[in-house]
Design an enzyme around this catalytic site. Structure first.
Site: not given
Ligand code: SER
Length: 316
Positions: A36, A52, A141
């Site tokens: 963006r 992107d 993650y």
């Molecule tokens: N600050 C990040 C999170 O909380 C950690 O890598 O996802």
């Protein structure tokens, strides 16, 4: 490093890293990219392109167009959002990194990409977590970060790509907001303290996590990228940290400036579970040893600066 392409340049880290790198290496030598556009300094103070990161061809074209020698790949989905959209997180976090690695391989570039304390999991030693240890994260993650670390090692060993990375702790800054992380409470608490005099924390008391003030995080990136490659023993990512605290400790520190500050809790089970799976404190000695990094801001110094800067920001 002479000419740098940054992805995710409008995110929490990118917004400030672009400014720092432009001051150090020249405005035209730092190409900011993001999905963006806005009216921030990253867009207005030098070259900016829409990118992107899952589009590898466009990334390659831009790297060629500007003849960069370095990519700083920051675009990613943070932990709390990734947990809500795991497949989208996989596609963005892994797709983007693989493209950045491929472009770096093809053009012989240096690559920085952040890993995180999220690369650790419940079976990792919780205190003074070593540089090399068990990494079995339970969040999407974290899975992305471990896979990313392994890919950085792989591209370094197999193709000689100059990969460099740190495991960032929660990053605290007053410039751009973090985008949906577990450590975000430690940013929100300062704004809420100034604007409302109280904060309701989604992370419970007694939950310790590593944190770092943004100026130290930016300095770490520059130092690591300028470090002698022969000294870098870890090509996956280095543990770095500045402090470890729980909500009560940061609340007490804020109270030294705003005595009436009230801290309450509305714990979010999703983000609490992620926080519980991460270390209490990590051991940053390998980064100190190999490239001489030491953070300058502790909780006290950071709190003074954050409250002063946010007060000014909120007034205007
Ligand atoms: N600050 C990040 C999170 O909380 C950690 O890598 O996802």
């Amino acid at each position: 490093m002479k000419k740098i392409l940054i992805t995710g340049a409008l995110g929490q880290i990118g917004s400030e890293l672009v400014t720092k790198l432009r001051a150090l290496y020249g405005n035209n030598n730092v190409i900011a990219t993001d999905i963006r556009r806005n009216e921030s300094a990253a867009v207005l103070s030098g070259p900016f392109e829409i990118l992107d990161v899952v589009d590898g061809d466009s990334m390659l074209k831009l790297a060629k167009k500007y003849e960069v020698d370095t990519i700083m790949h920051l675009a990613a989905m943070l932990s709390a959002v990734a947990e809500k959209k795991p497949l989208a997180a996989w596609n963005l976090n892994m797709g983007g990194l693989v493209n950045a690695l491929e472009v770096s391989k093809e053009l012989g570039l240096k690559l920085f990409t952040p890993s995180s304390i999220g690369a650790f999991g419940p079976s990792t030693p919780k205190d003074q977590t070593p540089q090399v240890t068990i990494q079995r994260p339970t969040s999407m993650y974290g899975v992305n970060k471990v896979a990313g670390e392994l890919l950085c090692d792989y591209y370094f060993n197999k193709f000689g790509v100059d990969t460099r990375s740190v495991r960032f702790p929660g990053l605290i800054s007053y410039v751009a907001p973090p985008g949906g992380g577990t450590t975000d409470y430690a940013v929100e608490i300062y704004y809420s303290a100034i604007e409302k005099g109280y904060y309701s924390s989604f992370i419970d008391k007694g939950t310790y996590m590593d944190m770092m003030y943004m100026p130290d995080a930016l300095e770490a990136v520059v130092q690591l990228m300028e470090a002698d490659p022969a000294k870098l023993k870890n090509r996956n990512a280095y543990n770095i940290t500045a402090m470890s605290f729980d909500p009560e400790e940061i609340g007490n520190e804020i109270r030294k400036h705003i005595p009436k500050f009230k801290l309450e809790y509305t714990v979010d089970p999703g983000r609490q579970a992620i926080a519980d799976s991460w270390p209490n404190s990590i051991d940053p000695s390998a980064a100190q040893r190999d490239w001489g990094f030491t953070a300058k801001y502790d909780l006290k110094k950071m709190t003074t600066d954050m409250l002063e800067k946010i007060s000014r920001k909120v007034q205007v």
